[in-house]
Structures are given as C-alpha cells and as structure tokens.
Design a protein around this motif. Structure first.
Motif, short mmCIF file in Angstrom:
data_model
loop_
_atom_site.label_atom_id
_atom_site.label_comp_id
_atom_site.label_asym_id
_atom_site.label_seq_id
_atom_site.Cartn_x
_atom_site.Cartn_y
_atom_site.Cartn_z
N LEU A 275 0.83 -1.21 0.00
CA LEU A 275 0.00 0.00 0.00
C LEU A 275 0.87 1.26 0.00
O LEU A 275 0.54 2.25 -0.66
CB LEU A 275 -0.93 -0.01 1.21
N ARG A 276 1.98 1.20 0.73
CA ARG A 276 2.88 2.35 0.76
C ARG A 276 3.52 2.59 -0.61
O ARG A 276 3.80 3.73 -0.99
CB ARG A 276 3.97 2.09 1.81
N LEU A 277 3.72 1.49 -1.37
CA LEU A 277 4.37 1.60 -2.68
C LEU A 277 3.38 1.86 -3.81
O LEU A 277 3.80 2.12 -4.95
CB LEU A 277 5.16 0.32 -2.98
N LEU A 278 2.08 1.78 -3.53
CA LEU A 278 1.08 1.95 -4.58
C LEU A 278 1.22 3.27 -5.35
O LEU A 278 1.10 3.28 -6.58
CB LEU A 278 -0.33 1.83 -4.00
N PRO A 279 1.44 4.42 -4.68
CA PRO A 279 1.61 5.65 -5.46
C PRO A 279 2.73 5.57 -6.48
O PRO A 279 2.61 6.09 -7.60
CB PRO A 279 1.89 6.70 -4.38
#
Length: 322
Positions: A275-279
C-alpha cells in the motif's frame, strides 16, 4: 442486501489436468456473511496452474472455478459499500472454494479488502503478490544492505523485476538474469547489468552477497555457486524445477544461508508495504510488468505462462471479454 439474477460467465474446471471451460450460468445470489462482486480482473499464476493440474496440496471438489486473486466492484455486501473497488484473496478462494475466474464472485466478507481510489482494477488485482513477495525477499528475509552485490534470477518477471528495483533502492549493485535473450529489454534499467540464462558472464566478476532466486531448478543450483561464503539466498520460485540437490560437504563449505520465502506467513507483514508503494506503481516510478488477456483466450494465455513466454504477471481482464 440487494440481489442479482443476471447471467454470468465463468471458467469452470471439470477435471484436473485439463483447462477450465468457459460457461454461462446464473450469477451467485447474495447471502449473509458474503460479498458479491462484479469482477474486473483476476490473476493467473503458477499457483493457479498447480491447482488446475491437481498438483497443489489443497485441492477443491469439482466442478470448480479457479483463481486465487481478483479485483472487482461490490454489488451486494453488509460491511463493504456498493460500487467500491475491492481485492479478493484468502479464505480458500481459488483453492478450496470457487475463485476469481468468473464475471461474478461470491466470497466470504473476510476475503474482501478495500482498494485505494484511483487505482487501475487490473493493477489492483495483480500487484499485491509480486510486490509484496519482492519486498519481503529484499528486506525482512535477505536484508539487503547498501553496497552489496545482489543477483536476481527471473529479472524480467513480475517478482524479479520489482526485486531488482527494490534492491537498487536499498543501495545495492544489482545484476539481473533472464531466461531468454528476448526478455533482456524488460529488465528494469536500474540493474547494473543483465545476463543470459547460463550465468557464465557472471562467473568472471566478484561473488555476490545476496541471491534472490525466482525460478528454482537448475538456475538456482548454478546461481548458488556465485554467492560468497556467508552470503544469503532468498528462494521464492520453482518454475524451472521444484527440486534442489546439494552435496552436503560442499554446501557446508559454501556456508550460504538458504532462506525460503513463504508469503502465506509473510503476507500480513507485506500488505502495508505494498500500500505504501502503490503511489509509485501508479505513477510509474516503480514498474510492474504484466500482460492482460480475455477469459476467452485462456488456452493461449496458459501456454504462454507454461512456456515462459509471458513477461511479468498475467491478468484475466473481465472488461476485455465480449
């Protein structure tokens, strides 16, 4: 909850060792404790093929709809709002109960996870497993440190390509290995060098500190000889073979730690990191190679996956189905 009586197409497995057949049937009816989803995409991976072939440790009763992961839009649910984009995984879907290879799926509420707004449903479907596996391999398992040399096999695949990028972000010098020359162009550019499958070009260089192996078999056996004494090897795939035979005397002398990557156990730890890497995935700062195919193209898609022609992950795109 509201209901649905529409027709729905599904890929139904009727006999292990054959391919599922595309059939039309009634969409599942909503029921308490479950969420009804209009599917947008479903992943197609080697785990799914192991189930289809009858070679996985958990086998369902037939007939059965495969697909261990998918994404789609909520049609009926108590805990999840109608119209929300969600990801489906866990709770036995695609293993012991009908999975995601269908236009509609009825799954336990616990198997449904909300997805951040704005993400492509296909990316939502296929990113969590490869990105989470790559993150776990590079960080908590292999513990890659700045300045180390890291060799990644299957570096054009979904997990391998992300592992190359995450290891480079960790400050490592990364060497990527691919199985065929046609895949060289798909290795992320942050790899210091890319090599053919026989690993011969790597033998002239310094030993590597870390091996992240995504393919197993003979490639793993040969790659282990390139790891320095006291180095680490994260093992997370076996598409090139499920067995590894070692000479115990040589193995003890080499003193390389073999570190299995078990995402059934590591998944909860990895999900927040994905989720942290999604952007970065959405912006392209972190690339995830994948192919999307329609449900009607299952036979050709499976053949590409079995022969190693696929580049990256594979998604069955329900929106691409007539």
């Amino acid at each position: 909850m509201s209901g649905s009586t529409t027709a729905s197409r599904a890929l139904v497995l009727e006999e292990f060792g054959t391919l599922p057949r595309l059939v039309e049937r009634a969409a599942p009816a909503p029921r308490p404790g479950h969420t009804l989803v209009r599917m947008a995409a479903a992943s197609l991976g080697h785990l799914d093929l192991n189930v289809v072939d009858g070679e996985f440790g958990i086998l369902p009763a037939l007939p059965f709809v495969p697909g261990v992961q998918g994404s789609g839009f909520v049609l009926a649910s108590d805990p999840h709002p109608e119209g929300a984009l969600v990801r489906l995984r866990g709770e036995g879907i695609g293993l012991s109960r009908d999975g995601a290879w269908a236009e509609h799926a009825l799954v336990p509420d616990a198997a449904v996870e909300p997805v951040p707004e704005g993400i492509d449903p296909v990316l939502a479907c296929i990113c969590f497993t490869p990105v989470g596996t790559a993150w776990a391999s590079v960080h908590p398992i292999a513990q890659v440190r700045p300045g180390e040399r890291v060799l990644v096999t299957g570096a054009a695949g979904a997990v391998g390509a992300v592992a190359v990028q995450l290891a480079a972000r960790a400050g490592a010098e990364v060497i990527g290995v691919v199985g065929r020359p046609a895949k060289l162009e798909h290795v992320p550019a942050v790899a210091r060098s890319v090599l053919a499958a026989d690993l011969d070009e790597a033998r002239g260089g310094a030993p590597v500190d870390v091996l992240i192996d995504t393919v197993g078999g003979r490639v793993l056996r040969d790659a282990l000889t390139l790891v320095r004494s006291g180095g680490r090897a994260a093992l997370l795939g076996y598409t090139a073979g499920r067995e590894l035979t070692v000479d115990l005397a040589d193995f003890c002398l080499a003193d390389v730690a073999l570190l299995p990557v078990n995402m059934l156990r590591r998944g909860p730890q990895a999900t927040p990191e994905v989720l942290r890497l999604l952007p970065d995935l959405m912006s392209g700062a972190l690339s995830l190679p994948y192919e999307r195919h329609g449900m009607a193209d299952l036979a050709e898609t499976v053949e590409r996956l079995r022969t190693g022609a696929v580049v990256g992950a594979v998604a069955l795109d329900m929106a691409d189905s007539p």
